[in-house]
Design a protein around this motif. Structure first.
Motif, PDB file in Angstrom:
ATOM      1  N   ALA A  29       0.738  -1.167   0.072  1.00 49.28           N
ATOM      2  CA  ALA A  29      -0.046   0.041  -0.177  1.00 49.28           C
ATOM      3  C   ALA A  29       0.697   1.242   0.012  1.00 49.28           C
ATOM      4  O   ALA A  29       0.512   2.474  -0.575  1.00 49.28           O
ATOM      5  CB  ALA A  29      -0.970  -0.086   1.175  1.00 49.28           C
ATOM      6  N   SER A  30       1.928   1.212   0.768  1.00 50.37           N
ATOM      7  CA  SER A  30       2.967   2.407   0.988  1.00 50.37           C
ATOM      8  C   SER A  30       3.513   2.524  -0.556  1.00 50.37           C
ATOM      9  O   SER A  30       3.604   3.924  -1.027  1.00 50.37           O
ATOM     10  CB  SER A  30       3.934   2.209   1.961  1.00 50.37           C
ATOM     11  OG  SER A  30       3.238   2.148   3.220  1.00 50.37           O
ATOM     12  N   ALA A  31       3.954   1.435  -1.050  1.00 50.35           N
ATOM     13  CA  ALA A  31       4.716   1.600  -2.326  1.00 50.35           C
ATOM     14  C   ALA A  31       3.513   1.981  -3.500  1.00 50.35           C
ATOM     15  O   ALA A  31       4.019   2.953  -4.230  1.00 50.35           O
ATOM     16  CB  ALA A  31       4.875   0.176  -2.948  1.00 50.35           C
ATOM     17  N   VAL A  32       2.421   1.565  -3.401  1.00 49.62           N
ATOM     18  CA  VAL A  32       1.361   2.099  -4.397  1.00 49.62           C
ATOM     19  C   VAL A  32       1.252   3.754  -4.186  1.00 49.62           C
ATOM     20  O   VAL A  32       1.048   4.583  -5.043  1.00 49.62           O
ATOM     21  CB  VAL A  32       0.131   1.394  -4.306  1.00 49.62           C
ATOM     22  CG1 VAL A  32      -0.913   2.364  -5.081  1.00 49.62           C
ATOM     23  CG2 VAL A  32       0.269   0.005  -4.609  1.00 49.62           C
ATOM     24  N   GLU A 209      -0.896   6.849 -22.629  1.00 43.15           N
ATOM     25  CA  GLU A 209      -1.907   7.602 -23.297  1.00 43.15           C
ATOM     26  C   GLU A 209      -2.357   8.749 -22.318  1.00 43.15           C
ATOM     27  O   GLU A 209      -2.449   8.588 -21.195  1.00 43.15           O
ATOM     28  CB  GLU A 209      -3.020   6.629 -23.373  1.00 43.15           C
ATOM     29  CG  GLU A 209      -2.639   5.394 -24.374  1.00 43.15           C
ATOM     30  CD  GLU A 209      -3.613   4.630 -24.707  1.00 43.15           C
ATOM     31  OE1 GLU A 209      -4.820   4.893 -24.508  1.00 43.15           O
ATOM     32  OE2 GLU A 209      -3.606   3.546 -25.367  1.00 43.15           O
ATOM     33  N   TYR A 210      -2.666   9.753 -22.966  1.00 42.45           N
ATOM     34  CA  TYR A 210      -3.148  11.040 -22.171  1.00 42.45           C
ATOM     35  C   TYR A 210      -4.477  11.607 -22.985  1.00 42.45           C
ATOM     36  O   TYR A 210      -4.334  11.521 -24.135  1.00 42.45           O
ATOM     37  CB  TYR A 210      -2.151  11.826 -21.889  1.00 42.45           C
ATOM     38  CG  TYR A 210      -1.287  12.395 -23.065  1.00 42.45           C
ATOM     39  CD1 TYR A 210      -2.030  13.861 -23.777  1.00 42.45           C
ATOM     40  CD2 TYR A 210      -0.233  12.010 -23.623  1.00 42.45           C
ATOM     41  CE1 TYR A 210      -1.216  14.096 -24.836  1.00 42.45           C
ATOM     42  CE2 TYR A 210       0.210  12.381 -24.653  1.00 42.45           C
ATOM     43  CZ  TYR A 210      -0.144  13.585 -25.430  1.00 42.45           C
ATOM     44  OH  TYR A 210       0.496  13.910 -26.364  1.00 42.45           O
ATOM     45  N   GLU A 211      -4.936  12.590 -22.259  1.00 48.85           N
ATOM     46  CA  GLU A 211      -6.257  13.181 -23.016  1.00 48.85           C
ATOM     47  C   GLU A 211      -5.959  14.904 -22.304  1.00 48.85           C
ATOM     48  O   GLU A 211      -5.687  14.879 -20.896  1.00 48.85           O
ATOM     49  CB  GLU A 211      -7.472  12.732 -22.703  1.00 48.85           C
ATOM     50  CG  GLU A 211      -7.776  11.429 -23.132  1.00 48.85           C
ATOM     51  CD  GLU A 211      -7.847  11.428 -24.754  1.00 48.85           C
ATOM     52  OE1 GLU A 211      -7.964  12.072 -25.385  1.00 48.85           O
ATOM     53  OE2 GLU A 211      -7.449  10.199 -25.063  1.00 48.85           O
ATOM     54  N   PHE A 212      -6.348  15.660 -23.108  1.00 44.48           N
ATOM     55  CA  PHE A 212      -6.081  17.253 -22.262  1.00 44.48           C
ATOM     56  C   PHE A 212      -7.213  17.892 -23.121  1.00 44.48           C
ATOM     57  O   PHE A 212      -8.002  17.638 -24.172  1.00 44.48           O
ATOM     58  CB  PHE A 212      -4.860  17.818 -22.861  1.00 44.48           C
ATOM     59  CG  PHE A 212      -4.686  17.929 -24.296  1.00 44.48           C
ATOM     60  CD1 PHE A 212      -5.071  19.236 -24.949  1.00 44.48           C
ATOM     61  CD2 PHE A 212      -3.972  17.044 -25.222  1.00 44.48           C
ATOM     62  CE1 PHE A 212      -4.853  19.398 -26.027  1.00 44.48           C
ATOM     63  CE2 PHE A 212      -3.863  17.273 -26.523  1.00 44.48           C
ATOM     64  CZ  PHE A 212      -4.227  18.418 -26.967  1.00 44.48           C
ATOM     65  N   GLY A 213      -7.712  19.382 -22.327  1.00 40.45           N
ATOM     66  CA  GLY A 213      -8.697  20.059 -22.819  1.00 40.45           C
ATOM     67  C   GLY A 213      -8.203  21.446 -22.211  1.00 40.45           C
ATOM     68  O   GLY A 213      -7.857  21.564 -20.831  1.00 40.45           O
ATOM     69  N   ARG A 259      -3.609   5.681 -15.742  1.00 39.84           N
ATOM     70  CA  ARG A 259      -2.988   5.898 -14.650  1.00 39.84           C
ATOM     71  C   ARG A 259      -2.475   4.804 -13.638  1.00 39.84           C
ATOM     72  O   ARG A 259      -1.569   4.583 -13.322  1.00 39.84           O
ATOM     73  CB  ARG A 259      -3.351   7.177 -13.995  1.00 39.84           C
ATOM     74  CG  ARG A 259      -2.123   7.631 -12.893  1.00 39.84           C
ATOM     75  CD  ARG A 259      -2.761   8.777 -11.980  1.00 39.84           C
ATOM     76  NE  ARG A 259      -4.055   8.271 -11.281  1.00 39.84           N
ATOM     77  CZ  ARG A 259      -4.619   8.751 -10.205  1.00 39.84           C
ATOM     78  NH1 ARG A 259      -4.339  10.031  -9.838  1.00 39.84           N
ATOM     79  NH2 ARG A 259      -5.856   8.303  -9.432  1.00 39.84           N
ATOM     80  N   ASN A 260      -3.904   4.164 -13.218  1.00 35.50           N
ATOM     81  CA  ASN A 260      -3.605   3.108 -12.283  1.00 35.50           C
ATOM     82  C   ASN A 260      -2.871   2.014 -12.640  1.00 35.50           C
ATOM     83  O   ASN A 260      -2.169   1.249 -11.687  1.00 35.50           O
ATOM     84  CB  ASN A 260      -5.148   2.772 -11.637  1.00 35.50           C
ATOM     85  CG  ASN A 260      -5.636   3.855 -10.995  1.00 35.50           C
ATOM     86  OD1 ASN A 260      -4.991   4.678 -10.331  1.00 35.50           O
ATOM     87  ND2 ASN A 260      -7.011   4.017 -10.985  1.00 35.50           N
ATOM     88  N   LYS A 261      -3.142   1.659 -13.767  1.00 40.93           N
ATOM     89  CA  LYS A 261      -2.396   0.434 -14.495  1.00 40.93           C
ATOM     90  C   LYS A 261      -0.945   0.823 -14.307  1.00 40.93           C
ATOM     91  O   LYS A 261      -0.081  -0.207 -14.102  1.00 40.93           O
ATOM     92  CB  LYS A 261      -3.050   0.109 -15.857  1.00 40.93           C
ATOM     93  CG  LYS A 261      -2.542  -1.087 -16.436  1.00 40.93           C
ATOM     94  CD  LYS A 261      -2.818  -1.426 -17.699  1.00 40.93           C
ATOM     95  CE  LYS A 261      -2.390  -2.498 -18.468  1.00 40.93           C
ATOM     96  NZ  LYS A 261      -3.001  -2.805 -19.913  1.00 40.93           N
ATOM     97  N   TYR A 262      -0.562   1.833 -14.763  1.00 38.45           N
ATOM     98  CA  TYR A 262       0.963   2.268 -14.911  1.00 38.45           C
ATOM     99  C   TYR A 262       1.419   2.203 -13.303  1.00 38.45           C
ATOM    100  O   TYR A 262       2.631   1.814 -13.379  1.00 38.45           O
ATOM    101  CB  TYR A 262       1.047   3.668 -15.624  1.00 38.45           C
ATOM    102  CG  TYR A 262       2.216   4.217 -15.287  1.00 38.45           C
ATOM    103  CD1 TYR A 262       3.617   3.803 -16.220  1.00 38.45           C
ATOM    104  CD2 TYR A 262       2.517   4.982 -14.353  1.00 38.45           C
ATOM    105  CE1 TYR A 262       4.680   4.410 -16.143  1.00 38.45           C
ATOM    106  CE2 TYR A 262       3.884   5.651 -14.440  1.00 38.45           C
ATOM    107  CZ  TYR A 262       5.157   5.175 -15.203  1.00 38.45           C
ATOM    108  OH  TYR A 262       6.074   5.545 -14.987  1.00 38.45           O
ATOM    109  N   VAL A 263       0.901   2.731 -12.654  1.00 32.11           N
ATOM    110  CA  VAL A 263       1.546   2.552 -11.107  1.00 32.11           C
ATOM    111  C   VAL A 263       1.483   1.385 -10.642  1.00 32.11           C
ATOM    112  O   VAL A 263       2.381   1.119  -9.941  1.00 32.11           O
ATOM    113  CB  VAL A 263       0.231   3.613 -10.127  1.00 32.11           C
ATOM    114  CG1 VAL A 263       0.799   3.310  -8.692  1.00 32.11           C
ATOM    115  CG2 VAL A 263       0.332   5.173 -10.781  1.00 32.11           C
ATOM    116  N   LEU A 264       0.447   0.597 -10.715  1.00 30.82           N
ATOM    117  CA  LEU A 264       0.616  -0.843 -10.420  1.00 30.82           C
ATOM    118  C   LEU A 264       1.478  -1.667 -11.002  1.00 30.82           C
ATOM    119  O   LEU A 264       2.237  -2.498 -10.483  1.00 30.82           O
ATOM    120  CB  LEU A 264      -0.910  -1.586 -10.448  1.00 30.82           C
ATOM    121  CG  LEU A 264      -1.905  -1.158  -9.652  1.00 30.82           C
ATOM    122  CD1 LEU A 264      -3.184  -1.769  -9.899  1.00 30.82           C
ATOM    123  CD2 LEU A 264      -1.400  -1.058  -7.981  1.00 30.82           C
TER     124      LEU A 264
END
Length: 527
Positions: A29-32, A209-213, A259-264
């Protein structure tokens, strides 16, 4: 091992395991959390860089135009000094006086902001240029010998004029003020933002992948990526085109759908290793706990076995001692009938103890495959009748019965006469022992395919499902505390199981508490 010590060991091992699992979970949990914070820091840094790049690009665009206009005009319409700083210092050793002057010159070239796109042509505000100048003048003072009069001579003069440093910064606030009137899609493009965002991601080695506006006071604008939409979580934002007061109506939003997939994924390797090692510890703990429980059960069973064996031997020994005392009595020694009776009792009790010792030795030999069991063609019905002859007196003494229902049309098997007779005797003896009152036993035989099935059914006290699962284990007896109302040592049915298995047969039990028990033995017929 005492029960209290066993409980303490189990509690300590369980607490250790729970502690290890908790530490591993906390570490993951701390690493995440740490990775998420690092990712957020990077995302905010990217947004800041993009915002600064957009502002600098716009400033440079209009500053370049302004500079070209200035360069095309040889002299300003008018100029004035708007700030002067003068410092005077004297060197008595050399009789020199230095005057240092620093100031700012404001130049007006009559350039209006019409070169900025979409600016009102009636705007009469003139953009000014500013220059900085510095001068240094040195004077030397000489004394005349005859008249005590001093003369002043010019020694050095230096003048430097240049544009003020931070050249674009002086126009930044002016440009920001004028460009507020320009629509956002003419100030910056989606392609520019996408390029700068990707450039910053590449610098941080982030393949995402990213999205912006861009939003104008909460309203969507044309500047956005194809799939961009505002979500409740995972959004990062920064003001775009700040003015001199630090405010801006435009906000650049940036999101990373994965993002979550990348972090994990960044900690998945260590997390898997941690989980694997934790599972190994859990398996080792479970195995150790199982062995502890098993050892405790074996210890209880052996203790129970020793107690039962002690009771089993105590009665025959007491009977033999009493019989010997009686034989030695002068009043009885001359009575041959009584002497024979007592000697017969001694012989029977001695046989009984010998049989118990033989059972223990036979089980031990069976486990070590040292017991030589020779087989020959025998009739199962004959073996049943022989076994019944061993217990019929006990049954009659208790006013019970044993009925045979020999319905098998074929009863010839390959078996060891002695051992298989002992098997049947043990099963019948078990039926008698666990029947309160009159034993009522029925023995059935039938042919099922290529096997003969023997069923020994009683109407005794029966047994629970948990006892049925362990009834054929060595030394096992249904636990009754220190009460030994049923004699035995827990080897009879273990012996039955071993012998039947050696004959390529099967033995099972069907029972219900208070409704009796049925032992089923299946042996292959001679083909």
């Amino acid at each position: 091992m005492s029960k209290r010590l066993f409980i303490v060991l189990v509690i300590l091992m369980s607490l250790s395991l729970i502690g290890i699992i908790f530490v591993q979970g906390y570490w993951i949990a701390s690493a995440v959390k740490e990775k998420q914070e690092s990712f957020t820091l990077n995302a905010n840094q990217i947004l800041t860089n993009v915002s600064e790049s957009a502002s600098q690009s716009e400033h440079f665009k209009y500053y370049s135009k302004f500079q070209k206009l200035i360069d095309s005009i040889e002299e300003p319409e008018n100029s004035q000094i708007i700030s002067v700083l003068q410092i005077t210092s004297r060197n008595d050793k050399n009789n020199e006086t230095s005057i240092y002057t620093r100031g700012i010159i404001e130049e007006d070239y009559n350039i209006f902001p019409t070169f900025i796109d979409n600016i009102n042509e009636d705007d009469s505000t003139s953009l000014k240029n500013f220059k900085r100048y510095t001068t240094r003048t040195v004077y030397k003072e000489d004394l005349l010998d005859d008249a005590n009069v001093s003369s002043i001579s010019f020694v050095e003069r230096m003048r430097e004029v240049d544009n003020i440093s931070r050249k674009m910064e002086q126009y930044k606030d002016d440009i920001n003020e004028f460009t507020k009137q320009i629509p956002i899609h003419k100030r910056v493009s989606s392609e520019f933002l996408e390029f700068v965002i990707q450039e910053n991601l590449d610098k941080l080695d982030l393949d995402l992948e990213y999205e912006f506006g861009v939003y104008d006071d909460g309203l969507a604008t044309k500047i956005k990526s194809k799939k961009f939409k505002i979500t409740d979580g995972g959004m990062y934002d920064v003001p775009l085109f700040d003015d001199y007061e630090g405010g801006s109506g435009f906000t650049l939003f940036l999101s990373f759908p994965k993002r979550n997939k990348y972090v994990l994924s960044s900690i998945i390797g260590m997390a898997i290793m941690s989980i694997v090692f934790t599972l190994i510890i859990i398996i080792a703990y479970s195995s150790a706990l199982y062995q502890l429980i098993k050892q405790k059960q074996i210890s209880e069973i052996k203790t129970d076995f020793i107690n039962n064996m002690t009771h089993e031997f105590k009665t025959p020994i007491a009977t033999i001692n009493l019989a010997l005392d009686a034989v030695q009595n002068p009043k009885i020694i001359d009575d041959k009938d009584k002497v024979k009776r007592y000697l017969r009792m001694i012989r029977e009790e001695n046989k009984r103890m010998h049989a118990q010792v033989e059972n223990v030795l036979q089980i031990s030999k069976l486990e070590k495959n040292q017991l030589d069991i020779s087989k020959e063609e025998v009739d199962v019905h004959d073996l049943i009748e022989d076994a019944m002859s061993h217990i019929e007196l006990i049954v009659e003494d208790r006013n019970g019965y044993v009925k045979m229902h020999l319905g098998a049309t074929d009863s010839m098997v390959m078996a060891n006469d002695t051992h298989f007779t002992n098997v049947l005797v043990n099963v019948l003896d078990n039926a008698i022992k666990y029947t309160e009152g009159e034993p009522k036993i029925d023995v059935h035989t039938e042919v099922v395919k290529d096997n003969i099935v023997i069923k020994v059914k009683d109407q005794g006290q029966g047994m629970s499902k948990s006892v049925q699962k362990r009834i054929f284990e060595k030394f096992y007896r249904e636990h009754t505390g220190d009460i030994h109302n049923v004699k035995g040592h827990g080897l009879g049915l273990a012996y039955v199981k071993k012998i039947v298995d050696d004959h390529q047969g099967q033995v099972s039990v069907e029972s219900e508490k208070s409704k009796g028990t049925t032992f089923i033995i299946k042996l292959p017929l001679i083909s």
